[in-house]
Design an enzyme around this catalytic site. Sequence first.
Site, PDB file in Angstrom:
ATOM      1  N   GLY A 280      18.493  52.196-105.396  1.00  0.00           N
ATOM      2  CA  GLY A 280      17.356  52.608-104.355  1.00  0.00           C
ATOM      3  C   GLY A 280      17.271  51.997-103.344  1.00  0.00           C
ATOM      4  N   PRO A 323      23.556  50.597-106.588  1.00  0.00           N
ATOM      5  CA  PRO A 323      23.590  51.004-105.084  1.00  0.00           C
ATOM      6  C   PRO A 323      24.462  52.265-105.213  1.00  0.00           C
ATOM      7  CG  PRO A 323      24.934  49.067-105.164  1.00  0.00           C
ATOM      8  CD  PRO A 323      24.434  49.323-106.685  1.00  0.00           C
ATOM      9  N   ARG A 362      19.119  67.774 -97.866  1.00  0.00           N
ATOM     10  CA  ARG A 362      17.791  66.584 -97.779  1.00  0.00           C
ATOM     11  C   ARG A 362      16.864  66.863 -96.860  1.00  0.00           C
ATOM     12  NH1 ARG A 362      18.596  62.149 -96.799  1.00  0.00           N
ATOM     13  NH2 ARG A 362      17.024  61.223 -98.229  1.00  0.00           N
ATOM     14  N   TYR A 366      13.673  66.990 -99.010  1.00  0.00           N
ATOM     15  CA  TYR A 366      13.093  65.775 -99.061  1.00  0.00           C
ATOM     16  C   TYR A 366      12.065  65.910 -97.756  1.00  0.00           C
ATOM     17  CZ  TYR A 366      16.154  64.841-102.779  1.00  0.00           C
ATOM     18  OH  TYR A 366      16.953  64.803-104.028  1.00  0.00           O
ATOM     19  N   CYS A 393      20.425  82.058 -94.235  1.00  0.00           N
ATOM     20  CA  CYS A 393      19.077  83.034 -93.753  1.00  0.00           C
ATOM     21  C   CYS A 393      18.054  82.446 -94.368  1.00  0.00           C
ATOM     22  CB  CYS A 393      19.764  84.265 -94.347  1.00  0.00           C
ATOM     23  SG  CYS A 393      21.001  85.353 -93.606  1.00  0.00           S
ATOM     24  N   TYR A 423      24.483  61.868-101.141  1.00  0.00           N
ATOM     25  CA  TYR A 423      23.471  63.302-101.593  1.00  0.00           C
ATOM     26  C   TYR A 423      23.679  64.362-100.484  1.00  0.00           C
ATOM     27  CZ  TYR A 423      21.869  59.439-104.424  1.00  0.00           C
ATOM     28  OH  TYR A 423      21.652  58.381-105.345  1.00  0.00           O
TER      29      TYR A 423
END
EC number: 4.1.1.20
Length: 465
Positions: A280, A323, A362, A366, A393, A423
């Site tokens: 995290g 991690p 991402r 997010y 698109c 990610y």
Amino acid sequence: MSRSAHPAGPRHGDVLPEGHYAAPPADLNLLDPKVWSKTVTRDEATGAVTVAGLDVRALAEQFGTPAYILDEEDFRSRCRAWQQAFSHLDADVYYAGKAFLSRAVVRWLHEEGLNVDVCSGGELTVALSAGMPPERIAFHGNNKTRAELEYAVKAGIGHVVVDSFEELVRLAWAADQQGVRQKILLRVTVGVEAHTHEFIATAHEDQKFGFSLTGGQAAEAVRRALTLDGVELVGIHSHIGSQIFDMAGFEVAARRVVGLLAEVKREHGVELPEIDLGGGLGIAYTSDDDPREPQEIATALTEIVRRECAAEGLAIPRLSVEPGRAIVGPSAFTLYEVGTIKPLEGLRTYVSVDGGMSDNIRTALYDAEYSVALVSRASDAEPMLSRVVGKHCESGDIVVRDAFLPDDLAPGDLLAVPATGAYCRSMASNYNHALRPPVVAVRDGQARVVVRRETEEDLLRLDVG
Ligand SMILES: Cc1ncc(COP(=O)(O)O)c(C=O)c1O
């Protein structure tokens, strides 16, 4: 060289509908070492950016764009930093494979002494096929299939992190069938609101992961696990979320996990020997971010655990952390070619690149922030407020929402978005039948493909209709 190639785009300090924009960096050619991988630098003579001594123009020539450029030396040095921060504290570091996993990366992890956590049969296969000893693998997931559990037990992996009562029974049965006792941790929900995006916060009550502490499911899971022959309960796991800078959540999590260990000792007379406080730790995506060093985390976590155990009269358990982003995130950047440039009067300039949300979801998913720089040359042209977008698109197909780029930017220029190691490739898709980019590892002037670019043949191979 300062001439305004793109009329009308807003400049720094312009007040726009969404509000005031931060002033552009004094020098658009500067590359913040907090955000870029350790061997990235800008060549004074050519103005182009190099990584591991390799000019990005040559990399684009050789491997094409878009491409993820993975700085092996940077990755290894982060592995070492975590290993050094935790190893002398009787603790283990598990790299979270979900951030990015490939066989080359598994070999690097193995060589640097780290373990790996996987969260699917597919990730387990990659880790095993690259030679990671099974005992150094932990298996996560809120809905592992029976087949995945049987595969993991058969492979002899070190730990399964159990996330539900159904899984507890299925795993115990699979282990019984194979005549083994599978070591497990129970994932608990410690009820912490981690200060991060809702989709990557995983320890508040209203989410899918873990056995709730406050709801009593965690204590019940312990009771059941201690009665099952096929599993050996060795500890408790907690993961509060991702991209977190504030230590407070980790501290609360550690305290509550140790509290559960004390409860288990009181109720069952059992001292569980391990705790895992997850991953995290946040990284710098922009110069505004201020990430913590592994040493700080190691010192803080082990101090809390030591103090809480002393207060509870418990032996200090072996600590693990997981991690992912903090190791691979800063080690890579994505190299793109500029295709089109569209200044919108009084708004911003849209810069389209040859990738997008299919290689970096991402920003869209997010609302993540990223930096971007012109890397094929230096420029002292005026800064222009830009939005770097993809070729999909979808108007939500944004890579970098707001950034300043030189206003002499032109099609064919190369841009790089740093800190895309985590990610991005692991969440890449074939949206619009886009081909997933390669991962090119660079080190000491050498470049090699560790994950090759997808081809249309690859897509057609699946399209068996
Ligand atoms: C159980 C678990 N451990 C570790 C991680 C890695 O997190 P990060 O990449 O933020 O370090 C995750 C990420 O979602 C996770 O779910």
